[in-house]
Design an enzyme around this catalytic site. Structure first.
Site, PDB file in Angstrom:
ATOM      1  N   HIS A  54       0.686  -1.226  -0.048  1.00  0.00           N
ATOM      2  CA  HIS A  54      -0.199   0.034   0.147  1.00  0.00           C
ATOM      3  C   HIS A  54       0.738   1.367  -0.047  1.00  0.00           C
ATOM      4  CE1 HIS A  54      -3.725  -2.163   0.887  1.00  0.00           C
ATOM      5  NE2 HIS A  54      -3.187  -2.838   1.714  1.00  0.00           N
TER       6      HIS A  54
ATOM      7  N   THR B 249      12.983  -8.546   3.480  1.00  0.00           N
ATOM      8  CA  THR B 249      12.833  -7.339   2.729  1.00  0.00           C
ATOM      9  C   THR B 249      14.065  -7.088   1.637  1.00  0.00           C
ATOM     10  OG1 THR B 249      14.476  -6.215   4.293  1.00  0.00           O
ATOM     11  CG2 THR B 249      12.340  -6.359   4.775  1.00  0.00           C
ATOM     12  N   LYS B 250      14.899  -8.097   1.451  1.00  0.00           N
ATOM     13  CA  LYS B 250      16.089  -7.840   0.578  1.00  0.00           C
ATOM     14  C   LYS B 250      16.339  -9.336  -0.048  1.00  0.00           C
ATOM     15  CE  LYS B 250      18.210  -3.912   2.645  1.00  0.00           C
ATOM     16  NZ  LYS B 250      19.252  -3.361   3.169  1.00  0.00           N
TER      17      LYS B 250
ATOM     18  N   ARG C 182      18.498 -11.195   8.301  1.00  0.00           N
ATOM     19  CA  ARG C 182      19.955 -11.125   7.678  1.00  0.00           C
ATOM     20  C   ARG C 182      20.646 -12.615   7.723  1.00  0.00           C
ATOM     21  NH1 ARG C 182      22.980 -11.720  12.441  1.00  0.00           N
ATOM     22  NH2 ARG C 182      21.787 -11.952  14.157  1.00  0.00           N
TER      23      ARG C 182
END
Length: 150
Positions: free
Chosen positions: A74, A127-128, A142
């Site tokens: 969003h 997220t990565k 991580r």
């Protein structure tokens, strides 16, 4: 189940399992390779818009229960407009490469690639991109270590 999934998904590989209680939005943009396992309470959200992104899961990938995969998020940039009225950011494809294992309760965000034979620990928020042959965990996820031959 197999016949229905073969009709609905972009690809539904040999030996793939989309188990009862799993959920998918826009199956026509979700590709499941051979021997992929999607366990109950998983939620796969491809973008239903014509130009929107999809989800590709290569061969031999396992998803634990309650894994969520998103290709869009969003918008929330304008504080004068309710978030519900702001729409979505541009969607980005998600790729889970061959042999990876995504443990229970993991959330994978838009644009992420999980590398070959990588492992994502339970409850992680990815997220990565995750490198091949690594173990990642946490929020945000991580790298904890490389996965080496013994």
């Amino acid at each position: 189940m197999r016949r229905l999934c073969s009709q609905k998904f972009l690809k539904f590989g040999i030996g793939a399992e989309f188990r009862a209680g799993a959920y998918a939005v826009c199956c026509s943009k979700i590709s499941l390779g051979d021997r992929v396992i999607i366990r109950p309470n998983c939620m796969l959200f491809a973008d239903p818009r014509k130009e929107g992104a999809g989800i590709t899961i290569e061969n031999d990938v396992m998803l634990g229960s309650a894994v969520h995969i998103y290709v869009s998020n969003h918008k929330f940039d304008d504080s004068t407009i309710p978030i519900i009225d702001q729409g979505h950011y541009q969607s980005k494809p998600v790729l889970l490469e061959k042999g990876s294992w995504i443990s229970a309760g993991t959330i994978i965000l838009p644009g992420v690639t999980i590398g070959r034979n990588a492992v994502v620990g339970a409850g992680s928020v990815v997220t990565k991109n995750v490198l091949a042959y690594t173990l990642v965990a946490g929020n945000p996820a991580r790298m904890l270590r490389r996965i080496e031959n013994k």
